[in-house]
Design an enzyme around this catalytic site. Structure first.
Site, PDB file in Angstrom:
ATOM      1  N   PRO A   1       9.630  46.704  -8.171  1.00 13.14           N
ATOM      2  CA  PRO A   1       9.322  47.290  -9.464  1.00 13.14           C
ATOM      3  C   PRO A   1       9.984  48.670  -9.644  1.00 13.14           C
ATOM      4  O   PRO A   1      10.244  49.359  -8.675  1.00 13.14           O
ATOM      5  CB  PRO A   1       7.800  47.416  -9.444  1.00 13.14           C
ATOM      6  CG  PRO A   1       7.333  46.576  -8.307  1.00 13.14           C
ATOM      7  CD  PRO A   1       8.448  46.614  -7.307  1.00 13.14           C
ATOM      8  N   GLU A   2      10.211  49.033 -10.887  1.00  9.53           N
ATOM      9  CA  GLU A   2      10.793  50.323 -11.218  1.00  9.53           C
ATOM     10  C   GLU A   2       9.739  51.168 -11.938  1.00  9.53           C
ATOM     11  O   GLU A   2       8.568  50.793 -11.987  1.00  9.53           O
ATOM     12  CB  GLU A   2      12.046  50.109 -12.066  1.00  9.53           C
ATOM     13  CG  GLU A   2      13.082  49.230 -11.368  1.00  9.53           C
ATOM     14  CD  GLU A   2      14.310  48.933 -12.215  1.00  9.53           C
ATOM     15  OE1 GLU A   2      14.649  49.762 -13.088  1.00  9.53           O
ATOM     16  OE2 GLU A   2      14.931  47.868 -12.004  1.00  9.53           O
TER      17      GLU A   2
END
Length: 285
Positions: A2-3
């Site tokens: 995830p970012e």
């Protein structure tokens, strides 16, 4: 993955479950990946913040007032496939148990991580020597610390712009998805070096807009595999429906109709429009 948008969504969703609660136990079988987590036991979670792609639980002694200074930080990096869930499963790596609250209810959160790249560590505030990316991270893209003039000056001396963004030094939290999307919006080739002032300004604006939209949409959930990002309650993000280039190789560019191209840049899959995002040779001055 995830970012920043996915990590920020996670923070917003699980903070109400954690704030004010005392950690009763942290169970796992990988002390080399989840370092010193025993130090969190018996401490109260005073808050949950985020820095780039890192979650940071602020911990204080169980009898500390909420506004007392916290003495430890519980750092969580989700890696490629990590995320919290309300139920255990075959890919549960860490079980976080909270002491009963005033209503007598206990709470458990389960850290799922199919590919096992996630990491945790309990440290004193600011002691990030063992986490060099966190220690050297640039400003938050949606904060006042992300200053256009500073970013434009740095971009004028940068190497290939996408790897530069992924380094986390010019701005935090921008990963593969949001680099591709921001560069498309700014009409800049991912391998372009030494951005002009106008390009730097466009990219600054694009990063802020793309990140804000992705956070509002709860991040991006790609595919249906067990390792894909989901919120703690199993819900998907929605920003994948707004992608213009990422994951859309061979599809028409929404701006000009040219087929989106996928290549590899700095060992990362990279998507761009060859008509809208033209590379220019720029020798060093």
């Amino acid at each position: 993955m995830p970012e920043l948008p996915e990590v920020e969504t996670t923070r917003r969703k699980i903070e109400p479950l954690l704030r004010g609660r005392v950690i009763a136990s942290v169970e796992h079988d990988a002390p080399h990946k989840y370092r010193d987590t025993h130090l969190a036991v018996g401490r109260r979670v005073q808050g949950l913040s985020r820095r780039g792609k890192y979650l940071m639980l602020q911990l204080a002694s169980a009898d500390a007032a909420e506004d007392d200074l916290h003495d430890l930080e519980f750092i969580v990096h989700l890696g490629m496939t990590g995320g919290f869930r309300l139920d255990s499963g075959p890919h549960t790596r860490v079980t976080l148990t909270l002491e009963p609250d005033g209503a007598g209810d206990s709470q458990q959160l389960f850290f799922h991580d199919p590919r096992r790249f996630g990491k945790m560590a309990v440290v004193r505030p600011g002691e990030y020597a063992g986490m060099p990316t966190l220690a050297a991270m640039g400003p938050e893209p949606l904060s006042e610390d992300f200053i256009e003039g500073d970013f434009v000056r740095l971009a004028r001396e940068a190497g290939a712009v996408k790897p530069w963004l992924l380094s986390q030094k010019p701005v935090s939290g921008v990963g593969n998805i949001y680099a591709d999307e921001s560069l498309w919006q700014a009409q800049i080739h991912p391998a372009q070096t030494r951005l002009t002032a106008a390009e730097g300004q466009r990219l600054y604006t694009a990063i802020r807009e793309v990140m804000a939209q992705a956070v509002d949409a709860g991040g991006s959930s790609l595919g249906n595999g067990v390792g894909n990002y989901r919120q703690h309650d199993g819900l998907s993000g929605l920003f994948q429906h707004e992608h213009h280039v990422y994951g859309r190789a061979g599809q028409p560019c929404p701006r000009c109709g040219t087929d989106i191209v996928k290549t590899v840049l700095a060992q990362r899959g990279t998507h761009f429009c060859p008509k809208c995002q033209v590379f220019e040779e720029r020798p060093r001055s």
